[in-house]
Design a protein around this motif. Structure first.
Motif, short mmCIF file in Angstrom:
data_model
loop_
_atom_site.label_atom_id
_atom_site.label_comp_id
_atom_site.label_asym_id
_atom_site.label_seq_id
_atom_site.Cartn_x
_atom_site.Cartn_y
_atom_site.Cartn_z
N HIS A 2 0.84 -1.20 0.00
CA HIS A 2 0.00 0.00 0.00
C HIS A 2 0.87 1.24 0.00
N ASP A 3 0.30 2.33 -0.55
CA ASP A 3 1.04 3.59 -0.58
C ASP A 3 0.68 4.43 0.64
N SER A 4 1.15 5.66 0.66
CA SER A 4 0.95 6.52 1.82
C SER A 4 -0.50 6.92 2.04
N THR A 5 -1.35 6.78 1.02
CA THR A 5 -2.76 7.14 1.15
C THR A 5 -3.63 5.96 1.53
N GLY A 6 -3.05 4.78 1.69
CA GLY A 6 -3.83 3.60 2.03
C GLY A 6 -4.34 2.83 0.84
N VAL A 7 -4.04 3.30 -0.38
CA VAL A 7 -4.45 2.59 -1.58
C VAL A 7 -3.64 1.31 -1.71
N ILE A 8 -4.32 0.22 -2.06
CA ILE A 8 -3.68 -1.08 -2.21
C ILE A 8 -3.20 -1.25 -3.64
N TRP A 9 -1.98 -1.75 -3.80
CA TRP A 9 -1.41 -2.07 -5.11
C TRP A 9 -1.16 -3.57 -5.16
N MET A 10 -1.50 -4.17 -6.27
CA MET A 10 -1.35 -5.60 -6.45
C MET A 10 -0.57 -5.90 -7.72
N GLY A 11 0.51 -6.62 -7.58
CA GLY A 11 1.21 -7.13 -8.74
C GLY A 11 0.64 -8.49 -9.10
N LEU A 60 -0.47 -4.47 -13.10
CA LEU A 60 -0.46 -3.85 -11.78
C LEU A 60 -1.86 -3.27 -11.54
N ILE A 61 -2.48 -3.68 -10.44
CA ILE A 61 -3.85 -3.25 -10.15
C ILE A 61 -3.85 -2.34 -8.94
N ARG A 62 -4.48 -1.20 -9.12
CA ARG A 62 -4.63 -0.21 -8.04
C ARG A 62 -6.04 -0.33 -7.48
N PHE A 63 -6.15 -0.43 -6.15
CA PHE A 63 -7.45 -0.59 -5.52
C PHE A 63 -7.57 0.35 -4.33
N ASP A 64 -8.63 1.16 -4.35
CA ASP A 64 -8.88 2.11 -3.26
C ASP A 64 -10.00 1.54 -2.39
N PRO A 65 -9.67 0.93 -1.24
CA PRO A 65 -10.71 0.30 -0.42
C PRO A 65 -11.72 1.28 0.15
N ASP A 66 -11.28 2.51 0.47
CA ASP A 66 -12.21 3.50 1.01
C ASP A 66 -13.24 3.89 -0.03
N LEU A 67 -12.79 4.10 -1.25
CA LEU A 67 -13.72 4.45 -2.32
C LEU A 67 -14.68 3.30 -2.60
N TYR A 68 -14.19 2.09 -2.49
CA TYR A 68 -15.03 0.90 -2.70
C TYR A 68 -16.12 0.83 -1.64
N ARG A 69 -15.77 1.08 -0.40
CA ARG A 69 -16.74 0.94 0.69
C ARG A 69 -17.79 2.04 0.67
N ARG A 74 -14.88 2.35 -10.04
CA ARG A 74 -13.86 3.39 -10.05
C ARG A 74 -12.80 3.16 -8.98
N ALA A 75 -13.07 2.28 -8.02
CA ALA A 75 -12.08 1.95 -7.00
C ALA A 75 -10.94 1.11 -7.58
N TRP A 76 -11.18 0.51 -8.75
CA TRP A 76 -10.19 -0.36 -9.38
C TRP A 76 -9.55 0.34 -10.57
N ARG A 77 -8.28 0.08 -10.78
CA ARG A 77 -7.63 0.54 -12.00
C ARG A 77 -6.53 -0.43 -12.37
N GLN A 78 -6.49 -0.79 -13.62
CA GLN A 78 -5.50 -1.75 -14.11
C GLN A 78 -4.44 -1.03 -14.93
N ILE A 79 -3.18 -1.27 -14.61
CA ILE A 79 -2.05 -0.68 -15.32
C ILE A 79 -1.27 -1.82 -15.97
N LEU A 89 -3.65 9.41 -13.20
CA LEU A 89 -5.05 9.00 -13.12
C LEU A 89 -5.85 10.01 -13.93
N SER A 90 -6.14 9.65 -15.14
CA SER A 90 -6.77 10.59 -16.06
C SER A 90 -8.21 10.88 -15.64
N GLU A 91 -8.49 12.16 -15.37
CA GLU A 91 -9.85 12.61 -15.08
C GLU A 91 -10.50 13.23 -16.31
#
Length: 962
Positions: free
Chosen positions: A546-555, A560-569, A579-584, A626-628
């Motif tokens: 996880h990074d400094s913001t609490g976002v989970i990264w998965m190899g 590489l998958i980015r997952f924001d658990p707070d946004l998911y909940r 939108r909590a998931w992003r695939q790189i 993260l393109s908005e």
């Protein structure tokens, strides 16, 4: 421009000779598009992005348009004046103006055409184009100055004779005050209020050969020259300091992005200038070509570079650096990573031994240096700064750059997969086949395996949590060891798989567990899993952090998958959860989409090192783009029954052309293959359908009105503002046209009516026959029998002298005659041969004559206009006659009338009956009685109205409708 073409071979050689090679060579996330990806040529002179999101590419052989998926190409055979394209410009109407070797073309409504009024320019190479604020056109040429094309069609040439700095005009810009600026081969020229003014090297320019211009929000002009970069601010020009290496460097293009960064395409790659800091990117960093002719920044903030011979490069950001064997690794299959206290990175690979690197050098160790095996699975620095290396053949240790022998208690290990040292000093070693070993500080060793406490002997990851517990990833589940007790978490507790291969125990939420079927979170004794409809949430999770913001990264094995658990909940619907998931993936710059278990390390700067099957990467989570920006979506083609149709307007097709295929494209260059589509067809689909495909088919559509809509989501989950849509109609076949259906309906109704009438008439005939039969039977059998009974009573009465018997027989005879009389009326009603109006009038006359004529009463009948042959309904005929009969009986009994008037009329379905006399015997008339009640009752049966008057004579009127 021709001079550049002549010097290109020399420039390439020069660029290659100047390219620097360092020990820390790396590749950056450049995405490259060349001939292999569909470009018509890899020499790119200009780049623009139009309002629809398409990137237009001017090449040395043809015009290209790119949407991230496919390249459309146009050549001279398609209408271009020449295949050499130098300049592109989009006007306020969305048309693309094209500068070629032989004048100007325009792209509009899907076709390339020549421009009326610009025929004289076909003799010149047009290398720059601008439409000014007044809507007038300026064309810079390669040696013939600049040309003004006014709205009225007038074409005017300006050259050095008129004050232009040089006749080769490579770029034209207009600033915020309306001043026009020209980059010429003789300096910078400005046109203000009709006057040309030129600045040269003597005024501070780096050189007089100008190639490009860009103007920032402060109206400052950035100038690319053949001798470096210059900046004009408030009328003053100064060279931009880019360091001694890049002084006098030929710079061919320059653009500013939305982050106030300056991008310059040079003879030696790309320069990025940010607040005085200069970064350079060359072919050693992944740039496909060393000479960069053009720079463009797209709507998502990505800079594009058009190169000489390398095609187009898209820079994905400074968030990632990659190393492979090409950059010095001993193997691309990186299996473990760690770092020492000096900041040096240590890399273990499968087959390549151990490698250490810093910014200046690399050093490696293999079996020749004393390692038991070159297949490294785990690396760990202990408290004494000794590096432990777990291999297929056992455990090694590197101290002071030398491979040392391990103590005897470690000698019998093999297939070491995980290493971990507790704060207490206890050292844990996980193996692939023999469980896990603990080496205590007192010199004792504990062995845990599937016969005592572990669910499986394969232990591939070990870590510790903040409570001092040690966690193990095994192929039989996750295991926690704390205070001498083991706890196992498996699929029975909610894990998506028992194959646990990664752990992250330092997240504030709890312990994250990576399995062969995705991640899970263990918190407060419960397991929570997470799902995604479109991202590979169930992918093999080789590593978790996880990074400094609490976002989970998965190899994973899907990138590489980015997952924001707070946004998911906190999401309220499935779209927000997505939108909590992003695939790189490789598309954003990763060297591979498949990572390796355990190959993870976080350095002192907060960057993560991750190992894959194609090398090692260092990335900064906080820099990942993260393109908005909302993607754009367009219909590319519509095919009806195998034939492509014009979808720019509403379509209408016959019923047998009802197989429709839609091809569409979402435009987001952040991750084109990661664009998600939702589509629906009004009239067919009740809701949106989700797909990654860009083609949809609807076979066998029924006749009707339809509207197809499609929208796109970029890789960050941002949806396009407006869907692309098309309305069309499938026509009804001839037999389904309204007028045909109406005729058919009338015909069917006619047939039904004919059949109905046939059976109705037949039924009526049958009923009439039955009525005649019943009437005949009643008359012949019952009537005859009653008449005979009456005669027999008369005969018996005449022969019997006893008064009482005679009186009784007389009553029987009178009663029989009354029954015969009543039966005669019933027979008359039933008999179908008496249904005509004439039969009713005859019956009425017979009855009146039998009662009133003998009394001398005159009877006047009014049957004028009555159709005597008209058949009357049985109920009407019966009740009218009975009312009439009752009225006549009443007159005969109670009236002293000398005349009676009878009227009967039938008009259509309306009937009218009137019976009236001229009697004066008022005192003896009965104003009520059974007879009058019977008249009203019979009138009600017919739904008729009655009027009965007993003053000034007796009068009965019956009105009704049948």
């Amino acid at each position: 421009m021709r001079m550049i073409s002549i010097l290109c071979p020399f420039l390439i050689f020069l660029a290659c000779s100047l390219q620097s090679v360092t020990a820390d060579a790396q590749t950056l996330p450049f995405r490259t598009y060349t001939i292999e990806h569909g470009l018509s040529e890899s020499v790119v002179h200009d780049l623009i992005q139009d309002r629809d999101g398409y990137v237009w590419i001017a090449t040395g052989y043809g015009l290209n348009r790119f949407d991230g998926h496919q390249v459309d190409r146009w050549y001279s055979r398609d209408g271009l004046n020449d295949d050499q394209i130098y300049a592109l410009f989009e006007d306020v109407q969305g048309r693309i103006w094209i500068g070629t070797e032989s004048g100007v073309n325009i792209y509009e409504d899907g076709a390339v055409r020549s421009v009326t009024g610009l025929e004289d320019m076909e003799r010149y190479s047009v290398i720059s184009i601008l439409q000014d604020r007044e809507g007038e056109w300026w064309f810079g040429t390669d040696g013939a100055g600049v040309w003004l094309f006014e709205s009225g069609g007038q074409l005017t040439q300006f050259s050095t004779v008129h004050g232009l700095g040089g006749n080769r005009v490579r770029e034209i810009r207009q600033d915020g005050e309306g001043v026009l600026w020209f980059a010429t081969d003789g300096g910078l020229t400005g046109l203000d209020t009709g006057n040309f003014n030129t600045w040269t090297r003597s005024d501070g320019l780096s050189g007089d050969q100008l190639y490009d211009l860009d103007i920032d929000e402060r109206n400052s002009i950035w100038i690319a020259t053949g001798s470096g970069i210059s900046l004009m601010e408030d009328g003053e020009i100064q060279p931009v300091a880019v360091g001694p290496i890049y002084e006098e460097l030929p710079t061919y293009s320059i653009r500013l992005d939305g982050l106030n960064r300056v991008w310059a395409g040079t003879e030696q790659g790309v320069l990025q200038i940010t607040e005085g800091r200069v970064e350079s990117y060359t072919t050693a960093d992944g740039l496909p070509g060393q000479i960069v002719y053009s720079v463009m920044v797209d709507r998502e903030g990505h800079p594009w570079f058009g190169t000489f011979g390398g095609g187009v490069a898209l820079w994905m950001g400074d968030w990632l650096q990659n190393w492979s064997v090409d950059e010095g690794l001993t193997s691309n299959l990186v299996t473990s990573i760690t770092g020492d206290s000096q900041g040096r990175i240590w890399i273990g690979s499968y087959g390549g031994g151990v490698l250490s690197k810093d910014a200046e050098s690399m050093e490696s160790w293999d079996r020749g240096d004393g390692l038991d095996d070159n297949k490294i699975h785990a690396l760990w620095f202990d408290r004494q700064e000794r590096l432990w290396a777990g291999t297929d053949a056992g455990l090694n240790r590197i101290e002071g750059g030398v491979v040392r022998s391990v103590e005897s208690q470690f000698a019998d290990l093999d297939s070491v997969r995980a290493l971990y040292e507790q704060d207490s000093g206890d050292f844990w070693v996980g193996t692939y086949r023999n469980g896990v070993y603990r080496y205590r500080t007192d010199g004792q060793r504990d062995h845990f395996h599937d016969e005592n406490l572990l669910p499986h002997n394969s232990v591939v990851a070990i870590t510790g949590d903040s409570d001092g517990a040690v966690w193990f990833a095994t192929y039989g589940g996750a295991v926690r060891y704390r205070d001498g007790e083991f706890m196992t978490i498996t699929v029975e507790d909610g894990l998506p798989s028992n194959g646990v291969i990664s752990l992250s125990a330092d997240h504030p939420d709890g312990v994250w567990i990576g399995t062969y079927s995705g991640p899970a979170l263990y918190r407060d004794g419960e397991v929570q899993t997470f799902s995604s409809e479109h991202i590979y949430a169930s992918a093999v999770t080789h590593m978790l952090f996880h990074d400094s913001t609490g976002v989970i990264w998965m190899g994973t094995n899907q990138g590489l998958i980015r997952f924001d658990p707070d946004l998911y909940r906190t999401a309220t619907n499935s779209r927000e959860r997505e939108r909590a998931w992003r695939q790189i993936t490789r598309e954003q710059g990763l060297p591979s989409n498949e990572f390796n278990t355990g190959a993870l390390y976080r350095d002192r700067e907060g960057a993560f090192w991750i190992g894959s099957v194609e090398g090692v990467s260092r990335f900064h989570p906080d820099r990942v783009p993260l393109s908005e920006s909302r993607p754009l979506v367009h219909l590319q083609s519509v095919t009806v029954a195998g034939e492509e149709v014009d979808w720019s307007r509403r379509g209408s097709f016959s019923h047998d052309r009802n197989l429709i295929q839609f091809s569409f494209s979402g435009i987001s260059f952040d991750a084109p293959s990661g664009i998600l589509y939702e589509y629906r067809m009004a009239g067919v689909d009740s809701d949106w359908t989700v797909t990654y495909d860009r083609t949809v088919r609807y076979p066998s559509l029924s006749p009707g009105e339809y509207r197809f809509e499609v929208r796109a989501y970029n890789s960050s989950g941002v949806v396009s503002l407006n869907p692309a849509s098309w309305s069309f109609e499938i026509e009804r076949p001839l037999w389904m046209q309204w007028w045909v259906l109406m005729i058919a309906g009338v015909a069917v109704m006619g047939i039904i009516l004919i059949i109905y009438n046939y059976y109705r008439i037949r039924r009526m005939v049958d009923i009439e026959r039955m009525r005649v039969q019943i009437a005949s039977d009643l008359h012949d059998d019952v009537g005859a029998s009653l008449t005979e009974l009456a005669l027999q009573t008369d005969f018996l009465r005449a022969g019997n002298p006893e008064p009482e018997v005679g009186e009784t027989l007389g009553q029987i005879g009178d009663h029989s005659r009354r029954i015969v009389s009543a039966l005669d009326d019933i027979v008359w009603y039933i008999d179908a041969r008496n249904d005509r109006a004439g039969d009713l009038t005859d019956r009425m006359q017979d009855h009146a004559n039998s009662l009133l004529t003998v009394r001398g009463t005159d009877i006047h009948y009014n049957f004028s206009g009555l159709d005597m042959d008209r058949r009357l309904p049985v109920q009407i005929k019966e009740n009218l006659y009975l009312i009439y009969k009752e009225a006549v009986n009443n007159i005969a009994k109670h009236s002293d009338a000398t005349a009676v008037h009878v009227t009967l009329k039938v008009d259509g379905r309306n009937f009218y009956l009137e019976v009236a006399d001229n009697g004066k015997k008022q005192q003896e008339r009965r104003r009520s009685g059974q007879g009058l009640r019977n008249m009203n009752m019979r009138a009600n049966r017919m739904g008729a109205n009655t009027d009965i008057e007993v003053e000034n004579g007796f009068r009965v009127v019956v009105r009704g409708r049948f």
